[in-house]
Write a protein that holds these residues in place. Sequence first.
Motif, short mmCIF file in Angstrom:
data_model
loop_
_atom_site.label_atom_id
_atom_site.label_comp_id
_atom_site.label_asym_id
_atom_site.label_seq_id
_atom_site.Cartn_x
_atom_site.Cartn_y
_atom_site.Cartn_z
N GLY A 1 0.79 -1.22 0.00
CA GLY A 1 0.00 0.00 0.00
C GLY A 1 0.82 1.27 0.00
N ARG A 2 2.13 1.16 0.00
CA ARG A 2 2.99 2.35 0.01
C ARG A 2 3.52 2.61 -1.40
NH1 ARG A 2 4.18 4.33 4.98
NH2 ARG A 2 3.88 2.98 6.78
N SER A 3 3.64 3.89 -1.72
CA SER A 3 4.14 4.28 -3.03
C SER A 3 5.65 4.10 -3.11
CB SER A 3 3.78 5.74 -3.31
OG SER A 3 4.41 6.59 -2.36
N PHE A 4 6.18 4.16 -4.33
CA PHE A 4 7.62 3.98 -4.53
C PHE A 4 8.42 5.03 -3.77
CE2 PHE A 4 11.42 5.34 -6.85
CZ PHE A 4 12.18 4.17 -6.79
N ASP A 5 7.95 6.29 -3.79
CA ASP A 5 8.71 7.35 -3.11
C ASP A 5 8.74 7.15 -1.60
OD1 ASP A 5 6.05 7.94 -2.85
OD2 ASP A 5 6.13 9.81 -4.00
N GLU A 6 7.66 6.63 -1.03
CA GLU A 6 7.65 6.35 0.41
C GLU A 6 8.58 5.20 0.77
OE1 GLU A 6 3.38 7.63 2.20
OE2 GLU A 6 3.34 5.93 0.81
N VAL A 7 8.62 4.18 -0.09
CA VAL A 7 9.55 3.06 0.13
C VAL A 7 10.99 3.54 0.02
CG1 VAL A 7 10.34 0.83 -0.75
CG2 VAL A 7 7.89 1.33 -0.66
N LEU A 8 11.26 4.38 -0.97
CA LEU A 8 12.60 4.95 -1.14
C LEU A 8 12.98 5.78 0.07
CD1 LEU A 8 15.11 5.46 -2.88
CD2 LEU A 8 13.87 7.38 -3.94
N PHE A 9 12.02 6.54 0.60
CA PHE A 9 12.26 7.35 1.79
C PHE A 9 12.67 6.47 2.97
CE2 PHE A 9 10.28 10.22 5.21
CZ PHE A 9 11.38 11.03 5.27
N TYR A 10 11.94 5.39 3.17
CA TYR A 10 12.25 4.47 4.26
C TYR A 10 13.62 3.83 4.09
CZ TYR A 10 12.38 0.11 6.87
OH TYR A 10 12.77 -0.93 7.67
N ILE A 11 13.92 3.35 2.89
CA ILE A 11 15.20 2.67 2.65
C ILE A 11 16.37 3.63 2.82
CG2 ILE A 11 16.61 1.54 0.87
CD1 ILE A 11 14.06 0.27 -0.20
N SER A 12 16.22 4.86 2.34
CA SER A 12 17.30 5.83 2.47
C SER A 12 17.55 6.19 3.93
CB SER A 12 17.01 7.09 1.65
OG SER A 12 15.81 7.70 2.08
N LEU A 13 16.47 6.30 4.74
CA LEU A 13 16.64 6.56 6.17
C LEU A 13 17.26 5.36 6.88
CD1 LEU A 13 13.38 8.45 7.28
CD2 LEU A 13 15.73 9.30 7.35
N LEU A 14 16.85 4.16 6.47
CA LEU A 14 17.43 2.95 7.06
C LEU A 14 18.92 2.88 6.80
CD1 LEU A 14 16.71 0.18 8.46
CD2 LEU A 14 16.66 -0.77 6.14
N LEU A 15 19.34 3.17 5.57
CA LEU A 15 20.77 3.12 5.23
C LEU A 15 21.53 4.28 5.89
CD1 LEU A 15 20.50 2.06 1.49
CD2 LEU A 15 21.28 0.68 3.42
N PHE A 16 20.88 5.41 6.04
CA PHE A 16 21.49 6.52 6.77
C PHE A 16 21.85 6.11 8.19
CE2 PHE A 16 20.00 9.64 10.02
CZ PHE A 16 21.17 10.39 10.09
N LEU B 1 19.89 12.13 0.47
CA LEU B 1 18.87 11.48 -0.35
C LEU B 1 17.53 11.48 0.37
CD1 LEU B 1 18.02 9.87 -2.85
CD2 LEU B 1 18.81 7.79 -1.68
N SER B 2 17.56 11.18 1.67
CA SER B 2 16.33 11.19 2.48
C SER B 2 15.69 12.57 2.46
CB SER B 2 16.63 10.78 3.93
OG SER B 2 17.17 9.49 4.00
N PHE B 3 16.52 13.60 2.57
CA PHE B 3 16.01 14.97 2.56
C PHE B 3 15.36 15.30 1.23
CE2 PHE B 3 16.75 19.51 1.63
CZ PHE B 3 15.96 20.06 2.61
N LEU B 4 15.99 14.91 0.13
CA LEU B 4 15.43 15.18 -1.19
C LEU B 4 14.08 14.48 -1.37
CD1 LEU B 4 18.56 14.95 -3.55
CD2 LEU B 4 17.42 17.00 -2.69
N VAL B 5 14.01 13.22 -0.97
CA VAL B 5 12.75 12.48 -1.10
C VAL B 5 11.68 13.10 -0.20
CG1 VAL B 5 11.62 10.24 -0.85
CG2 VAL B 5 13.97 10.35 -1.69
N TRP B 6 12.09 13.51 1.01
CA TRP B 6 11.15 14.15 1.94
C TRP B 6 10.58 15.44 1.34
CZ3 TRP B 6 12.14 18.60 5.36
CH2 TRP B 6 11.10 18.83 6.27
N VAL B 7 11.43 16.26 0.71
CA VAL B 7 10.97 17.48 0.06
C VAL B 7 10.00 17.15 -1.06
CG1 VAL B 7 11.69 19.45 -1.35
CG2 VAL B 7 13.00 18.84 0.69
N PHE B 8 10.31 16.08 -1.80
CA PHE B 8 9.42 15.64 -2.87
C PHE B 8 8.06 15.23 -2.32
CE2 PHE B 8 7.81 12.14 -5.58
CZ PHE B 8 7.63 12.85 -6.77
N LEU B 9 8.08 14.52 -1.20
CA LEU B 9 6.82 14.10 -0.57
C LEU B 9 6.04 15.31 -0.05
CD1 LEU B 9 8.09 10.96 1.39
CD2 LEU B 9 6.51 10.96 -0.54
#
Length: 397
Positions: free
Chosen positions: A5-20, A37-45
Amino acid sequence: MSFEGRSFDEVLFYISLLLFTFFIPLSIAISEFFLFLSFLVWVFLLAKGKRGVTLPSFFIPLILYSFFTVLSTIFSINFITSLKDIKELLLFLIVPVLFNSFNGEKIFLSFNYAISFSVFLSFLASLAEYSGILFPQERVSGFLGHYMTQSGVLLLAISFSFANILGEKKLSRLFWTFIFIISSVSLLLTFTRSAWVGAFFAISLILILFRPKLLIILIPLLVLILLLSPLNVKKRFLSIFDPNDETNRDRIHMGIAGIKIISKYPFFGSGPDTVRLIYAKFKPEEAVRDNPHLHNNILQIFAERGVFALLSWLWFIYLAVKDNIKVFRKSENKFFKFSALGAIGAIAGLFLSGLFEYNFGDSEVKMLFLYIITYPLLALKEKNPAKIKISSGGILI
């Protein structure tokens, strides 16, 4: 975490924070990359309207600290040097990104597991260094390049793992006990006395807040650890009380130099990262060493950034403690409750060890510190409406 139920950008946000979070104890460059990367995705969201913006109270003094740091740079004795240094202020973006990422405890538990696994890898590297198998060093540094940075990260890992021992049950408690033990062993092998004292103080405060009667086991446990420690660890510990120890005398020299610098540059300091350039001019005549910083958070911030930056930093520490105590005492969510307890211990440990080391100046320590003190405050988020919301019409306060 379930990605259903999560979009690609939300999954990317989670993975980037996890790797951070995973790379904080392993590589500053990679960790900062995933933070960006997390910041960029967050701004996009944000732009898509999938995220609002709420800030914890302690972010206000961090903004003031950043403002006075920029002023200090403008008035710096070496503008270019200070300008290069203030990029560290970007690390404060961790706070709004984390605080406006995910609310579920399972998400942040996965981040904690990621940090724990990298702490385990760091422990293996420390053993290899100490035993001489790989890059032999008397004072181990893990993957972080310097034993002082390593000790600061381990101090924080000890605080949040110890709090989790008290809050978890059965297998989870065994896991956090393992992380606590390997973090403690790794910290011992750094031979960093300030971090040892900070860790002891952090554990003591956690026990005082949780169950003061347990303090009775702390001193015997400390004695047992010292008895089982290698001879060079015992000698290093006893040197804390030796007035003739060279590094102890050097701390006094740094304090005197710092006070002299502060008296000359009281309002905006000499400029970020410039104390190392003028230390030789202000140190006492009997001082032998030239030091890159003053080995004290309060003196260093005051000397290089001025009184207003220092007051902002102290306000930040106060609010971080205040809000995490509120979560620990009032939250019904056990995960965030004991995460807040670990955050309180981390703040106390960093502050006390920071009287003998400029640990707030280490990027790795700062990143892990901001992570540990921020995410427990999500427990307060539901009870308090957002102070800042972004709408299509602009920023509403």
